[in-house]
Design a protein around this motif. Sequence first.
Motif, PDB file in Angstrom:
ATOM      1  N   SER A  42      45.628  46.040  45.742  1.00 36.47           N
ATOM      2  CA  SER A  42      44.344  45.340  45.786  1.00 36.47           C
ATOM      3  C   SER A  42      44.600  43.841  45.874  1.00 36.47           C
ATOM      4  O   SER A  42      45.658  43.355  45.479  1.00 36.47           O
ATOM      5  CB  SER A  42      43.489  45.666  44.555  1.00 36.47           C
ATOM      6  N   SER A  44      42.463  39.898  45.638  1.00 38.81           N
ATOM      7  CA  SER A  44      41.298  39.048  45.429  1.00 38.81           C
ATOM      8  C   SER A  44      41.766  37.600  45.541  1.00 38.81           C
ATOM      9  O   SER A  44      42.971  37.337  45.636  1.00 38.81           O
ATOM     10  CB  SER A  44      40.691  39.313  44.048  1.00 38.81           C
ATOM     11  N   THR A 157      42.556  29.539  42.734  1.00 36.68           N
ATOM     12  CA  THR A 157      42.578  30.622  43.702  1.00 36.68           C
ATOM     13  C   THR A 157      43.771  30.421  44.623  1.00 36.68           C
ATOM     14  O   THR A 157      44.226  29.295  44.831  1.00 36.68           O
ATOM     15  CB  THR A 157      41.285  30.649  44.534  1.00 36.68           C
ATOM     16  N   ILE A 215      35.829  37.202  48.744  1.00 37.75           N
ATOM     17  CA  ILE A 215      36.457  38.486  48.435  1.00 37.75           C
ATOM     18  C   ILE A 215      36.095  38.856  47.012  1.00 37.75           C
ATOM     19  O   ILE A 215      36.432  38.147  46.062  1.00 37.75           O
ATOM     20  CB  ILE A 215      37.981  38.415  48.589  1.00 37.75           C
ATOM     21  N   ASN A 216      35.387  39.964  46.846  1.00 36.23           N
ATOM     22  CA  ASN A 216      34.928  40.365  45.534  1.00 36.23           C
ATOM     23  C   ASN A 216      36.004  41.131  44.775  1.00 36.23           C
ATOM     24  O   ASN A 216      36.833  41.821  45.380  1.00 36.23           O
ATOM     25  CB  ASN A 216      33.671  41.227  45.651  1.00 36.23           C
ATOM     26  N   PRO A 217      35.980  41.055  43.456  1.00 39.10           N
ATOM     27  CA  PRO A 217      36.963  41.801  42.662  1.00 39.10           C
ATOM     28  C   PRO A 217      36.749  43.303  42.780  1.00 39.10           C
ATOM     29  O   PRO A 217      35.621  43.767  42.988  1.00 39.10           O
ATOM     30  CB  PRO A 217      36.709  41.314  41.238  1.00 39.10           C
ATOM     31  N   THR A 218      37.828  44.049  42.650  1.00 39.41           N
ATOM     32  CA  THR A 218      37.753  45.514  42.718  1.00 39.41           C
ATOM     33  C   THR A 218      37.801  46.152  41.345  1.00 39.41           C
ATOM     34  O   THR A 218      37.631  47.363  41.225  1.00 39.41           O
ATOM     35  CB  THR A 218      38.912  46.062  43.562  1.00 39.41           C
TER      36      THR A 218
END
Length: 309
Positions: A42, A44, A157, A215-218
């Motif tokens: 994943s 982010s 980030t 980009i959204n967190p999973t």
Amino acid sequence: MKSVIKNLLVVMLLILVAKSGFAGGDTTYVKPTYRTVAKQVSLSPTELVFDLFIKHTNLNTTRFEYAGGQYFFKTTLAYRNSGFCTFRYSADTLSDLPRNMIPRNPSMSVYPGTGDTILMRLAINTFPGAGNGYIVPDTGVYGARIIRLKFTNVTSTFAGQPGQNIKFQNGLPNPYTKIFAYTGLNGTVNTEITDSLNHIIDFPTGIGSDPGVTINPTEFSLSQNYPNPFNPSTKITYAIPVEGNVTLKVFDLTGREIMNLVNEPKQVGFHTVDFNGANLASGVYFYRINVDGVEGNNYKATRRMVLIK
């Protein structure tokens, strides 16, 4: 006399055949070949989770009894975007290896003499001894999973693309990625079989390349505050993959609530909160998050922080 000479020649021939690896079909001393892949799980703007795999690639001619490995990755201060980063096992530590053979102690350091190259290191496991190693398969696309890892930017980030900015650290000078196997005529010799051409990074690109892309967190996460210890202020970052009501509170060692930092609905995303302890005494404090997410997606977590004045 001729018979004696003939017998000697036969013995010498058998010795040569044995040394060449064909006597009795025992080819275990031939060095196995492999491929090791870092595969993204994943991604982010603040966290990369990836699996490290190893696969036996010449199964028909060798036996790959894995003795151990040390793994080094490198990135730059620019990719970290001046952020404080951590390199750790993922919370869901997954491995196909026996526990004692999992590489140890994830850590980060500045590569000597560079000033801007950052090394992410997994220290080598204790060698188990010949006959006790792990037989590496050639099954599946990637083979056996060594470990799942997490590279987190706690205070910023990432800047750029991980596929271009994170590499295996290979070759001299030390330290670099090394793989060991038990080889030799009877598989008893611990041998370095490192082949850096088969160390592969498989991270899709795209993070940070377009400022308009979010980009959204999973998954849910509550990061360690930074700096820690702190005086008097620090930042706390958390991620929520669903909408929900969020509370984030600070407590002292007795469990007494000191401050309510967040108590409101939050959208999906990454959120950062400033905490100022100017009016508090030095000591250990705890911060606790509680998320009541939509469709029953709830999350709770607590972390420790230290205020030093």
